[in-house]
Motif scaffolding. Structure first.
Motif, PDB file in Angstrom:
ATOM      1  N   LEU A   1      89.863 125.029 -28.221  1.00  0.00           N
ATOM      2  CA  LEU A   1      89.261 126.281 -27.791  1.00  0.00           C
ATOM      3  C   LEU A   1      88.784 126.153 -26.347  1.00  0.00           C
ATOM      4  CD1 LEU A   1      87.147 127.363 -30.909  1.00  0.00           C
ATOM      5  CD2 LEU A   1      89.524 127.890 -30.359  1.00  0.00           C
ATOM      6  N   PRO A   2      88.772 127.250 -25.605  1.00  0.00           N
ATOM      7  CA  PRO A   2      88.318 127.190 -24.204  1.00  0.00           C
ATOM      8  C   PRO A   2      86.863 126.742 -24.127  1.00  0.00           C
ATOM      9  CG  PRO A   2      88.521 129.471 -24.948  1.00  0.00           C
ATOM     10  CD  PRO A   2      89.149 128.620 -26.004  1.00  0.00           C
ATOM     11  N   PRO A   3      86.462 126.179 -22.991  1.00  0.00           N
ATOM     12  CA  PRO A   3      85.125 125.582 -22.877  1.00  0.00           C
ATOM     13  C   PRO A   3      83.979 126.482 -23.327  1.00  0.00           C
ATOM     14  CG  PRO A   3      86.433 125.039 -20.955  1.00  0.00           C
ATOM     15  CD  PRO A   3      87.253 126.006 -21.751  1.00  0.00           C
ATOM     16  N   GLU A   4      84.028 127.760 -22.976  1.00  0.00           N
ATOM     17  CA  GLU A   4      82.918 128.647 -23.321  1.00  0.00           C
ATOM     18  C   GLU A   4      82.863 128.981 -24.811  1.00  0.00           C
ATOM     19  OE1 GLU A   4      85.899 131.456 -21.173  1.00  0.00           O
ATOM     20  OE2 GLU A   4      85.633 129.293 -21.505  1.00  0.00           O
ATOM     21  N   CYS A   5      83.940 128.650 -25.530  1.00  0.00           N
ATOM     22  CA  CYS A   5      84.000 128.894 -26.978  1.00  0.00           C
ATOM     23  C   CYS A   5      84.173 127.609 -27.776  1.00  0.00           C
ATOM     24  CB  CYS A   5      85.164 129.825 -27.305  1.00  0.00           C
ATOM     25  SG  CYS A   5      85.106 131.430 -26.504  1.00  0.00           S
ATOM     26  N   GLY A   6      84.203 126.480 -27.092  1.00  0.00           N
ATOM     27  CA  GLY A   6      84.556 125.224 -27.741  1.00  0.00           C
ATOM     28  C   GLY A   6      83.422 124.574 -28.514  1.00  0.00           C
ATOM     29  N   LEU A   7      83.818 123.605 -29.313  1.00  0.00           N
ATOM     30  CA  LEU A   7      82.859 122.796 -30.054  1.00  0.00           C
ATOM     31  C   LEU A   7      83.455 121.406 -30.243  1.00  0.00           C
ATOM     32  CD1 LEU A   7      80.208 122.546 -31.728  1.00  0.00           C
ATOM     33  CD2 LEU A   7      81.584 123.141 -33.736  1.00  0.00           C
ATOM     34  N   ALA A   8      82.775 120.400 -29.715  1.00  0.00           N
ATOM     35  CA  ALA A   8      83.171 119.007 -29.919  1.00  0.00           C
ATOM     36  C   ALA A   8      82.062 118.344 -30.717  1.00  0.00           C
ATOM     37  CB  ALA A   8      83.378 118.300 -28.584  1.00  0.00           C
ATOM     38  N   THR A   9      82.384 117.925 -31.915  1.00  0.00           N
ATOM     39  CA  THR A   9      81.382 117.439 -32.861  1.00  0.00           C
ATOM     40  C   THR A   9      81.486 115.934 -33.047  1.00  0.00           C
ATOM     41  OG1 THR A   9      81.552 119.546 -34.047  1.00  0.00           O
ATOM     42  CG2 THR A   9      80.472 117.729 -35.192  1.00  0.00           C
ATOM     43  N   MET A  10      80.376 115.245 -32.861  1.00  0.00           N
ATOM     44  CA  MET A  10      80.362 113.807 -33.100  1.00  0.00           C
ATOM     45  C   MET A  10      80.314 113.535 -34.601  1.00  0.00           C
ATOM     46  SD  MET A  10      80.408 110.674 -32.134  1.00  0.00           S
ATOM     47  CE  MET A  10      80.041 110.648 -30.360  1.00  0.00           C
ATOM     48  N   TYR A  11      81.190 112.649 -35.063  1.00  0.00           N
ATOM     49  CA  TYR A  11      81.193 112.210 -36.455  1.00  0.00           C
ATOM     50  C   TYR A  11      80.690 110.776 -36.529  1.00  0.00           C
ATOM     51  CZ  TYR A  11      83.245 116.286 -38.554  1.00  0.00           C
ATOM     52  OH  TYR A  11      83.411 117.570 -39.034  1.00  0.00           O
ATOM     53  N   ALA A  12      80.025 110.476 -37.636  1.00  0.00           N
ATOM     54  CA  ALA A  12      79.466 109.143 -37.835  1.00  0.00           C
ATOM     55  C   ALA A  12      79.668 108.701 -39.272  1.00  0.00           C
ATOM     56  CB  ALA A  12      77.978 109.137 -37.492  1.00  0.00           C
ATOM     57  N   ALA A  13      79.694 107.397 -39.474  1.00  0.00           N
ATOM     58  CA  ALA A  13      79.783 106.808 -40.814  1.00  0.00           C
ATOM     59  C   ALA A  13      78.471 106.109 -41.124  1.00  0.00           C
ATOM     60  CB  ALA A  13      80.941 105.811 -40.878  1.00  0.00           C
ATOM     61  N   ALA A  14      78.164 106.022 -42.406  1.00  0.00           N
ATOM     62  CA  ALA A  14      76.933 105.330 -42.809  1.00  0.00           C
ATOM     63  C   ALA A  14      77.066 104.807 -44.225  1.00  0.00           C
ATOM     64  CB  ALA A  14      75.729 106.259 -42.701  1.00  0.00           C
ATOM     65  N   LEU A  15      76.271 103.802 -44.521  1.00  0.00           N
ATOM     66  CA  LEU A  15      76.222 103.190 -45.848  1.00  0.00           C
ATOM     67  C   LEU A  15      75.267 103.980 -46.734  1.00  0.00           C
ATOM     68  CD1 LEU A  15      76.913 100.653 -47.646  1.00  0.00           C
ATOM     69  CD2 LEU A  15      74.863  99.598 -46.649  1.00  0.00           C
ATOM     70  N   ALA A  16      75.770 104.403 -47.899  1.00  0.00           N
ATOM     71  CA  ALA A  16      74.914 105.112 -48.845  1.00  0.00           C
ATOM     72  C   ALA A  16      73.833 104.180 -49.369  1.00  0.00           C
ATOM     73  CB  ALA A  16      75.748 105.663 -49.994  1.00  0.00           C
ATOM     74  N   THR A  17      72.648 104.717 -49.563  1.00  0.00           N
ATOM     75  CA  THR A  17      71.508 103.909 -50.005  1.00  0.00           C
ATOM     76  C   THR A  17      71.785 103.206 -51.324  1.00  0.00           C
ATOM     77  OG1 THR A  17      70.006 105.423 -48.883  1.00  0.00           O
ATOM     78  CG2 THR A  17      69.054 103.992 -50.562  1.00  0.00           C
ATOM     79  N   HIS A  18      72.518 103.862 -52.208  1.00  0.00           N
ATOM     80  CA  HIS A  18      72.785 103.288 -53.524  1.00  0.00           C
ATOM     81  C   HIS A  18      74.234 102.799 -53.647  1.00  0.00           C
ATOM     82  CE1 HIS A  18      68.847 104.530 -54.792  1.00  0.00           C
ATOM     83  NE2 HIS A  18      69.099 105.785 -54.461  1.00  0.00           N
ATOM     84  N   ALA A  19      74.778 102.303 -52.557  1.00  0.00           N
ATOM     85  CA  ALA A  19      76.147 101.779 -52.570  1.00  0.00           C
ATOM     86  C   ALA A  19      76.269 100.626 -53.558  1.00  0.00           C
ATOM     87  CB  ALA A  19      76.537 101.305 -51.172  1.00  0.00           C
ATOM     88  N   SER A  20      77.401 100.578 -54.244  1.00  0.00           N
ATOM     89  CA  SER A  20      77.628  99.498 -55.205  1.00  0.00           C
ATOM     90  C   SER A  20      78.544  98.418 -54.648  1.00  0.00           C
ATOM     91  CB  SER A  20      78.227 100.069 -56.498  1.00  0.00           C
ATOM     92  OG  SER A  20      79.470 100.688 -56.239  1.00  0.00           O
ATOM     93  N   ALA A  21      79.165  98.680 -53.509  1.00  0.00           N
ATOM     94  CA  ALA A  21      80.074  97.709 -52.884  1.00  0.00           C
ATOM     95  C   ALA A  21      79.676  97.570 -51.416  1.00  0.00           C
ATOM     96  CB  ALA A  21      81.524  98.163 -53.033  1.00  0.00           C
ATOM     97  N   THR A  22      78.477  97.085 -51.192  1.00  0.00           N
ATOM     98  CA  THR A  22      77.909  97.058 -49.845  1.00  0.00           C
ATOM     99  C   THR A  22      78.742  96.267 -48.831  1.00  0.00           C
ATOM    100  OG1 THR A  22      75.676  97.414 -50.682  1.00  0.00           O
ATOM    101  CG2 THR A  22      75.885  96.437 -48.491  1.00  0.00           C
ATOM    102  N   PRO A  23      79.183  95.046 -49.127  1.00  0.00           N
ATOM    103  CA  PRO A  23      79.963  94.310 -48.123  1.00  0.00           C
ATOM    104  C   PRO A  23      81.240  95.041 -47.726  1.00  0.00           C
ATOM    105  CG  PRO A  23      79.206  92.835 -49.856  1.00  0.00           C
ATOM    106  CD  PRO A  23      78.946  94.226 -50.332  1.00  0.00           C
TER     107      PRO A  23
END
Length: 235
Positions: free
Chosen positions: A185-207
């Motif tokens: 989309l053109p700059p005045e209508c654009g959106l660039a979204t940062m995505y991130a990953a994270a470990l769930a607090t209750h993860a069962s396969a942490t490593p």
């Protein structure tokens, strides 16, 4: 079968898929889970769906850390994803340089394929853009709204409309057969979204979860991120 459970925005589906083989070779784990509108996926985490890793917008991941659902110390940025236009494979590309061009293109389309306008990052933005351009009411009956961008693009690929187009995150366009990225989309209508990953607090396969996050964000995976449509943070 050993599996790592993830909940992810649809924007990351192509990237995760491209790294799945390397991840299994390294850990012996397959990747299982769901991809969709980030709001809906976050609600699944809140509802207690078994989850090891989340991949959402960085803003939403931070909110989930505040809620105690992911570990703050594990959060890692993956890259930015731009909202873009798509056409069917074989259709002529669209040239959109500014808001006026975008308005003309949207008004000329007889079907506009978009993700959920209330729960998905791109869909919410598309609804705002239509309102800002003053054409939301005019094109309302042409909107084809689906649960997520990937599904919207799959329907665009098989559309029998005369002049359809799609608007969602570039990663979802790139990873869908039968559609072609036709510019952001053109700059005045654009959106660039940062995505991130994270470990769930209750993860069962942490490593293994930590290994996937490291793989998604490592310098060695920069080419995979680029091919999938992620762009490096310029800040």
């Amino acid at each position: 079968m050993k599996t790592l459970n993830i909940l992810s925005g649809g924007a990351a589906q192509g990237l995760v898929g491209s790294l799945a083989s390397a991840f299994k070779a390294d850990t012996g784990f397959d990747i299982a889970g769901e991809f969709g509108a980030v709001g809906a996926m976050a609600d699944k985490l809140r509802a207690g769906v078994p989850t090891d890793v989340v991949i959402f917008t960085a803003v939403l991941v931070g909110r989930l850390a505040d809620e105690g659902l992911v570990l703050q110390s594990s959060i890692a940025d993956i890259g930015r994803v731009e909202t873009a236009l798509a056409v069917r494979a074989g259709d002529p590309p669209m040239s959109v340089k500014d808001a006026a061009d975008l308005r003309k293109v949207l008004l000329a389309a007889d079907a506009i394929y978009v993700p959920d306008t209330k729960a998905s990052t791109a869909g919410i933005h598309v609804a705002k853009v239509l309102a800002d351009l003053g054409i939301a009411t005019e094109v309302a009956d042409r909107l084809k709204v689906f649960a997520n961008g990937a599904t919207a693009m799959q329907h665009l690929a098989t559309s029998d409309a005369r002049r359809p187009l799609g608007c969602t995150q570039s990663t979802e366009i790139i990873s869908t057969e039968g559609v072609v990225l036709s510019g952001v989309l053109p700059p005045e209508c654009g959106l660039a979204t940062m995505y991130a990953a994270a470990l769930a607090t209750h993860a069962s396969a942490t490593p293994q979860a930590q290994r996937l996050i490291a793989l998604l964000t490592s310098p060695d995976a920069s080419e995979f991120r680029s091919r999938a449509g992620f762009v490096a943070d310029r800040t």
